[in-house]
Write an enzyme that holds these catalytic residues in place. Structure first.
Site, PDB file in Angstrom:
ATOM      1  N   ALA A  69     111.137  -0.515  69.689  1.00 20.00           N
ATOM      2  CA  ALA A  69     110.361  -0.948  70.795  1.00 20.00           C
ATOM      3  C   ALA A  69     110.204  -2.615  70.682  1.00 20.00           C
ATOM      4  CB  ALA A  69     108.798   0.205  71.265  1.00 20.00           C
ATOM      5  N   GLY A 114     112.091   3.660  67.256  1.00 24.14           N
ATOM      6  CA  GLY A 114     113.104   3.725  68.512  1.00 24.14           C
ATOM      7  C   GLY A 114     114.629   3.747  68.170  1.00 24.14           C
ATOM      8  N   GLU A 117     115.371   6.372  65.835  1.00 19.39           N
ATOM      9  CA  GLU A 117     115.620   7.601  67.045  1.00 19.39           C
ATOM     10  C   GLU A 117     116.615   8.123  68.739  1.00 19.39           C
ATOM     11  OE1 GLU A 117     110.898   8.852  67.892  1.00 19.39           O
ATOM     12  OE2 GLU A 117     111.403   6.174  68.091  1.00 19.39           O
ATOM     13  N   GLU A 137     106.846   3.286  63.054  1.00 16.00           N
ATOM     14  CA  GLU A 137     105.551   3.458  63.778  1.00 16.00           C
ATOM     15  C   GLU A 137     103.768   3.298  63.457  1.00 16.00           C
ATOM     16  OE1 GLU A 137     108.980   4.387  66.005  1.00 16.00           O
ATOM     17  OE2 GLU A 137     108.528   5.327  63.984  1.00 16.00           O
TER      18      GLU A 137
END
Length: 263
Positions: A69, A114, A117, A137
């Protein structure tokens, strides 16, 4: 499709292999609101294109696949801004996960948060030797929210996922491969070539068969065996009575390469 943030390139004479290129190098592909929009649009385009047989996710940055992010953008967010962005972010990650054809991630450099991910949303993950992956995170006060808590656990089990997520540690490509979090490690700088090679191999097979195999695997993964076998039979029938099956049998007996109708 062309975009300053995400673009699609096609490979092979028929363009059956699509490369989904993360193209925000100035920010190491950090996922901003605009990039989430672009990734969502690109994955919808790929999902709707029946000529696509395999997808490779790559990066234009030599030292980063995606660092997760965009925390610089988020630093200015109010709570309402974050709530408003959430559906866009979910759609971007889910767009990769829900592609109906096999997807291979080509990871060189950092794949964090992310970014990892996105890789976990792919069916296969190829890493360069210098790659670094992780889900950090909890170290910044959030949790993996792009599917990480679910996808990693399904890949490598509870305790190994607990170690990666709860410690927020970074892992080398070799360490991640030993844990089963990634599938293959290749020399640095060659992950894209290897991923395209795998995708080309996949794309040579029956597109009807491959799509139905992925659907059966995905739908049956969290069911009991009996239900899974029923799902398998459903997708077997969808393939066995297709034109692809007829062409595959004919080509085998005639000792030639099949020319798949794709239906």
């Amino acid at each position: 499709m062309t975009s300053a943030l995400v673009r699609i390139e096609r490979h092979g004479d028929a363009g059956h292999v699509a490369e989904l290129v993360l193209d925000r190098p100035e920010a190491m592909n950090a996922v901003s609101t605009a990039m989430a929009h672009a990734l969502g649009r690109a994955t919808r385009e790929l999902a709707d294109d029946t000529t696509v047989r395999a997808v490779v996710v790559t990066s234009t940055h030599p030292k980063a696949f995606c660092v997760g992010a965009d925390l610089k953008e988020r630093n200015s967010f109010t709570d309402e801004d974050l709530r408003a962005q959430r559906p866009l972010a979910r759609a971007a990650y889910r767009g990769v996960l829900d592609l109906p054809v096999p997807v291979v991630a080509a990871v060189d450099g950092y794949a964090l948060g992310g970014g990892f991910e996105i890789a976990l949303s792919c069916d296969l993950v190829v890493c360069g030797e210098g790659a670094v992956v992780g889900l950090p995170e909890v170290s910044v006060g959030v949790i993996p929210g792009g599917g990480g808590t679910q996808l990693l656990t399904r890949r490598i089990g509870w305790s190994r996922s607990a170690r990666m997520i709860f410690t927020a540690e970074r892992f080398s490509a070799a360490e991640a491969c030993a844990l089963g979090a990634v599938d293959e490690v290749v020399p640095t700088g060659t992950a894209r070539d290897r991923a395209l090679e795998l995708a080309t191999t996949i794309a040579a097979n029956s597109p009807v068969g491959v799509r139905n195999a992925k659907a059966a695997m995905r739908r049956g993964f969290d069911t009991d065996l009996a239900a899974g076998l029923e799902l398998e039979d459903e997708h077997w029938a969808a393939t066995a009575f297709s034109q692809d099956r007829a062409e595959g049998v004919s080509a085998f007996n005639e000792k030639r390469r099949p020319e798949w109708p794709g239906r």
